[in-house]
Design a protein around this motif. Structure first.
Motif, PDB file in Angstrom:
ATOM      1  N   ASP A 355       0.818  -1.221   0.000  1.00 62.72           N
ATOM      2  CA  ASP A 355       0.000   0.000   0.000  1.00 62.72           C
ATOM      3  C   ASP A 355       0.849   1.267   0.000  1.00 62.72           C
ATOM      4  O   ASP A 355       0.533   2.260   0.672  1.00 62.72           O
ATOM      5  N   ALA A 356       1.960   1.220  -0.755  1.00 61.16           N
ATOM      6  CA  ALA A 356       2.858   2.375  -0.830  1.00 61.16           C
ATOM      7  C   ALA A 356       3.019   2.838  -2.270  1.00 61.16           C
ATOM      8  O   ALA A 356       4.088   3.320  -2.668  1.00 61.16           O
ATOM      9  N   SER A 357       1.933   2.729  -3.039  1.00 54.89           N
ATOM     10  CA  SER A 357       2.026   3.091  -4.455  1.00 54.89           C
ATOM     11  C   SER A 357       2.345   4.573  -4.647  1.00 54.89           C
ATOM     12  O   SER A 357       2.879   4.963  -5.694  1.00 54.89           O
ATOM     13  N   ALA A 358       2.041   5.403  -3.655  1.00 54.05           N
ATOM     14  CA  ALA A 358       2.343   6.839  -3.771  1.00 54.05           C
ATOM     15  C   ALA A 358       3.845   7.097  -3.860  1.00 54.05           C
ATOM     16  O   ALA A 358       4.268   8.161  -4.325  1.00 54.05           O
ATOM     17  N   TRP A 359       4.640   6.138  -3.419  1.00 52.59           N
ATOM     18  CA  TRP A 359       6.093   6.292  -3.454  1.00 52.59           C
ATOM     19  C   TRP A 359       6.711   5.842  -4.773  1.00 52.59           C
ATOM     20  O   TRP A 359       7.907   6.024  -4.995  1.00 52.59           O
ATOM     21  N   MET A 360       5.928   5.227  -5.643  1.00 58.12           N
ATOM     22  CA  MET A 360       6.484   4.661  -6.871  1.00 58.12           C
ATOM     23  C   MET A 360       7.219   5.698  -7.711  1.00 58.12           C
ATOM     24  O   MET A 360       8.348   5.475  -8.173  1.00 58.12           O
ATOM     25  N   SER A 361       6.591   6.838  -7.947  1.00 63.41           N
ATOM     26  CA  SER A 361       7.213   7.851  -8.804  1.00 63.41           C
ATOM     27  C   SER A 361       8.480   8.408  -8.177  1.00 63.41           C
ATOM     28  O   SER A 361       9.457   8.699  -8.874  1.00 63.41           O
ATOM     29  N   TRP A 362       8.500   8.544  -6.835  1.00 66.44           N
ATOM     30  CA  TRP A 362       9.677   9.095  -6.165  1.00 66.44           C
ATOM     31  C   TRP A 362      10.844   8.116  -6.200  1.00 66.44           C
ATOM     32  O   TRP A 362      11.994   8.517  -6.417  1.00 66.44           O
ATOM     33  N   VAL A 363      10.560   6.840  -5.985  1.00 61.91           N
ATOM     34  CA  VAL A 363      11.620   5.823  -6.082  1.00 61.91           C
ATOM     35  C   VAL A 363      12.168   5.780  -7.511  1.00 61.91           C
ATOM     36  O   VAL A 363      13.380   5.743  -7.732  1.00 61.91           O
ATOM     37  N   GLY A 364      11.258   5.803  -8.491  1.00 61.24           N
ATOM     38  CA  GLY A 364      11.683   5.811  -9.893  1.00 61.24           C
ATOM     39  C   GLY A 364      12.519   7.031 -10.222  1.00 61.24           C
ATOM     40  O   GLY A 364      13.548   6.942 -10.900  1.00 61.24           O
ATOM     41  N   LEU A 365      12.104   8.209  -9.742  1.00 62.49           N
ATOM     42  CA  LEU A 365      12.838   9.439 -10.005  1.00 62.49           C
ATOM     43  C   LEU A 365      14.244   9.363  -9.418  1.00 62.49           C
ATOM     44  O   LEU A 365      15.220   9.776 -10.065  1.00 62.49           O
ATOM     45  N   GLY A 366      14.370   8.825  -8.232  1.00 62.83           N
ATOM     46  CA  GLY A 366      15.688   8.708  -7.625  1.00 62.83           C
ATOM     47  C   GLY A 366      16.633   7.875  -8.469  1.00 62.83           C
ATOM     48  O   GLY A 366      17.808   8.244  -8.684  1.00 62.83           O
ATOM     49  N   LEU A 367      16.142   6.757  -8.977  1.00 62.00           N
ATOM     50  CA  LEU A 367      16.977   5.896  -9.821  1.00 62.00           C
ATOM     51  C   LEU A 367      17.364   6.582 -11.128  1.00 62.00           C
ATOM     52  O   LEU A 367      18.500   6.469 -11.595  1.00 62.00           O
ATOM     53  N   VAL A 368      16.425   7.306 -11.724  1.00 60.44           N
ATOM     54  CA  VAL A 368      16.714   7.999 -12.984  1.00 60.44           C
ATOM     55  C   VAL A 368      17.725   9.125 -12.765  1.00 60.44           C
ATOM     56  O   VAL A 368      18.604   9.359 -13.603  1.00 60.44           O
ATOM     57  N   LEU A 369      17.643   9.815 -11.643  1.00 61.43           N
ATOM     58  CA  LEU A 369      18.616  10.876 -11.353  1.00 61.43           C
ATOM     59  C   LEU A 369      20.028  10.303 -11.184  1.00 61.43           C
ATOM     60  O   LEU A 369      21.014  10.922 -11.603  1.00 61.43           O
ATOM     61  N   VAL A 370      20.127   9.132 -10.593  1.00 62.16           N
ATOM     62  CA  VAL A 370      21.440   8.474 -10.503  1.00 62.16           C
ATOM     63  C   VAL A 370      21.955   8.136 -11.904  1.00 62.16           C
ATOM     64  O   VAL A 370      23.142   8.304 -12.207  1.00 62.16           O
ATOM     65  N   ALA A 371      21.061   7.688 -12.785  1.00 59.25           N
ATOM     66  CA  ALA A 371      21.443   7.386 -14.168  1.00 59.25           C
ATOM     67  C   ALA A 371      21.969   8.627 -14.878  1.00 59.25           C
ATOM     68  O   ALA A 371      22.974   8.578 -15.602  1.00 59.25           O
ATOM     69  N   ILE A 372      21.294   9.756 -14.677  1.00 54.86           N
ATOM     70  CA  ILE A 372      21.727  11.012 -15.298  1.00 54.86           C
ATOM     71  C   ILE A 372      23.120  11.388 -14.805  1.00 54.86           C
ATOM     72  O   ILE A 372      24.006  11.746 -15.595  1.00 54.86           O
ATOM     73  N   SER A 373      23.336  11.294 -13.504  1.00 60.30           N
ATOM     74  CA  SER A 373      24.632  11.659 -12.933  1.00 60.30           C
ATOM     75  C   SER A 373      25.742  10.781 -13.485  1.00 60.30           C
ATOM     76  O   SER A 373      26.831  11.268 -13.840  1.00 60.30           O
ATOM     77  N   LEU A 374      25.486   9.488 -13.592  1.00 56.34           N
ATOM     78  CA  LEU A 374      26.501   8.571 -14.113  1.00 56.34           C
ATOM     79  C   LEU A 374      26.788   8.840 -15.581  1.00 56.34           C
ATOM     80  O   LEU A 374      27.947   8.821 -16.014  1.00 56.34           O
ATOM     81  N   SER A 375      25.749   9.108 -16.368  1.00 57.41           N
ATOM     82  CA  SER A 375      25.938   9.382 -17.793  1.00 57.41           C
ATOM     83  C   SER A 375      26.779  10.633 -18.010  1.00 57.41           C
ATOM     84  O   SER A 375      27.673  10.657 -18.864  1.00 57.41           O
ATOM     85  N   VAL A 376      26.506  11.682 -17.234  1.00 57.53           N
ATOM     86  CA  VAL A 376      27.290  12.917 -17.335  1.00 57.53           C
ATOM     87  C   VAL A 376      28.739  12.659 -16.948  1.00 57.53           C
ATOM     88  O   VAL A 376      29.678  13.141 -17.603  1.00 57.53           O
ATOM     89  N   ALA A 377      28.953  11.866 -15.897  1.00 54.89           N
ATOM     90  CA  ALA A 377      30.310  11.555 -15.456  1.00 54.89           C
ATOM     91  C   ALA A 377      31.085  10.794 -16.525  1.00 54.89           C
ATOM     92  O   ALA A 377      32.284  11.040 -16.738  1.00 54.89           O
ATOM     93  N   ILE A 378      30.416   9.890 -17.223  1.00 51.87           N
ATOM     94  CA  ILE A 378      31.074   9.129 -18.289  1.00 51.87           C
ATOM     95  C   ILE A 378      31.520  10.050 -19.418  1.00 51.87           C
ATOM     96  O   ILE A 378      32.655   9.969 -19.905  1.00 51.87           O
ATOM     97  N   ASP A 379      30.640  10.947 -19.840  1.00 56.48           N
ATOM     98  CA  ASP A 379      30.997  11.866 -20.924  1.00 56.48           C
ATOM     99  C   ASP A 379      32.132  12.790 -20.513  1.00 56.48           C
ATOM    100  O   ASP A 379      33.032  13.088 -21.309  1.00 56.48           O
ATOM    101  N   ARG A 380      32.123  13.267 -19.264  1.00 55.85           N
ATOM    102  CA  ARG A 380      33.196  14.137 -18.814  1.00 55.85           C
ATOM    103  C   ARG A 380      34.526  13.401 -18.747  1.00 55.85           C
ATOM    104  O   ARG A 380      35.576  13.956 -19.074  1.00 55.85           O
ATOM    105  N   SER A 381      34.496  12.145 -18.336  1.00 52.15           N
ATOM    106  CA  SER A 381      35.746  11.383 -18.256  1.00 52.15           C
ATOM    107  C   SER A 381      36.342  11.135 -19.638  1.00 52.15           C
ATOM    108  O   SER A 381      37.560  11.109 -19.792  1.00 52.15           O
ATOM    109  N   ARG A 382      35.479  10.989 -20.641  1.00 52.25           N
ATOM    110  CA  ARG A 382      35.975  10.772 -22.005  1.00 52.25           C
ATOM    111  C   ARG A 382      36.564  12.053 -22.599  1.00 52.25           C
ATOM    112  O   ARG A 382      37.468  11.999 -23.434  1.00 52.25           O
TER     113      ARG A 382
END
Length: 385
Positions: A355-382
């Protein structure tokens, strides 16, 4: 290979991905019907997504090595026929316990087809057109979201999920025939040696990109897997309304992938990944503000634009960075997609069951923000000297 022949083969691969994508997404599209028909909860039915994604995740790199020497015309056509047979058998299963292992066997086909079609597309065109060819073939997944998913949901809602599965079986046979008739004989990408696989696995850049894919997928599938139950519970959406929402999402996906396919060679794959992932994050951020179906439709637009196009850009990113390693890196990237699906669907199912479906979007957003940070770090390292 002549230009018309090359174009025909690319179209066949695109349609193959359309069928594969429609089959993968038929479970989210018919989750309400599967749950009701087999007398299980939506969270339990959603584990069909988790289990299938786990098979595709593990299978993509293992099968890439196993089928390395196969003629791609035979391999891709046979994988679609396997898909057809699997969907027929799934439609005949009498219980959830019988359906789950059959679904897991069926999705061996996507584990083979999608990465091998991408690697094959790169060999059908000159090197300077590889990015566009790979993203063109991946348009099939966007077409699956704009046509296959909503039509499958509509069939499932009015005729039952078994009929939706049967329709995918028919499409799979037709697609296998098209692949067989248009792909030339003798396309055998060089098998990756143990040393080549080691280069892929030990490359921080390539494995970082695969990790970005997995994080993107997990962030999206926390919520995406359970669109049907959430829209039904929170907004009272019936099967027709749900199909319309899927169609809107898919239409945006098609537009997004077409734009990426056209401009990726000019903008750059890394930058395109960043743009499309930010669009996904924007929708997840705005999701809690959607109080009506009309507002939810608006919120879904950025997500639809980025959802499938970001995977296309990721595939092109890998092929462009190391063409010789593409069979392995693209297979691992497909593994990343399915890892994300498995993790996201499992997380979403746990939240829904508790019964915690209200948290779904926030958990998803957190994971996507980590993906963005990692992608930017990869491009900067190259770019760093």
């Amino acid at each position: 290979m002549s230009q018309p022949a090359s174009r025909g083969a690319l179209w066949a691969l695109l349609v193959g991905n359309f069928v594969i994508g429609t089959g993968v997404m038929v479970v989210p599209g018919t989750l309400n019907e599967i749950s009701a028909s087999l007398s299980v909860t939506a969270a339990t039915a959603g584990q069909l997504i988790t289990a299938a994604a786990a098979v595709m995740c593990i299978g993509a790199p293992l099968l890439a090595a196993a089928v390395a020497g196969w003629d791609r015309r035979q391999l891709l056509a046979l994988s679609l026929l396997w898909y057809a047979a699997g969907h027929v058998l799934c439609a005949l299963m009498p219980s959830f316990g019988a359906l789950l292992p059959m679904r897991m066997l069926t999705v061996i086909a996507p584990a083979i087809f999608t990465p091998q079609a991408a690697a094959c597309a790169g060999l059908l065109v000159p090197p300077e057109h590889r990015g566009r060819a790979v993203t063109f073939v991946f348009l099939g997944w966007s077409m699956a979201s704009v046509l296959g998913l909503p039509i499958g949901a509509l069939i499932g809602g009015h005729l039952g999920w078994r009929m939706a599965f049967a329709a995918i079986a028919l499409l799979s046979v037709a697609s296998a025939t098209w692949v067989w008739l248009t792909l030339p004989n003798g396309i055998r990408p060089a098998a990756l040696t143990a040393a080549a696989w080691s280069r892929v696995l030990r490359s921080p850049v390539l494995m970082g990109i695969v990790s970005v894919t997995a994080l993107q997928g997990a962030g999206q599938f926390v919520l995406f897997s359970y669109f049907g139950p959430i829209l039904k519970q929170s907004f009272g959406a019936d099967a027709t309304t749900l199909s319309v929402m899927w169609a809107l999402f898919g239409a945006c996906g098609l537009v997004g992938n077409m734009v990426v396919s056209r401009y990726i060679d000019r903008v750059g794959a890394g930058r395109m990944v960043l743009i499309t992932t930010v669009l996904i994050a924007a929708s997840l951020l705005l999701w809690p503000l959607a109080s009506t179906l009309a507002w939810l439709a608006v919120v879904l637009v950025p997500w639809g634009l980025g959802c499938f196009s970001t995977n296309s850009a990721q595939q092109a990113r890998l092929v462009g960075l190391a063409p010789a390693l593409a069979p392995g890196s693209v297979a691992l990237n497909s593994s990343g997609i399915y890892t994300g699906q498995a993790v996201g669907a499992a997380l979403g199912g746990w939240l829904l069951a508790n019964d915690a479906s209200a948290w779904m979007s926030w958990v998803g957003l957190g994971l996507v923000l980590v993906a963005i940070s990692l992608s930017v770090a990869i491009d900067r390292s190259r770019r760093a000297p």
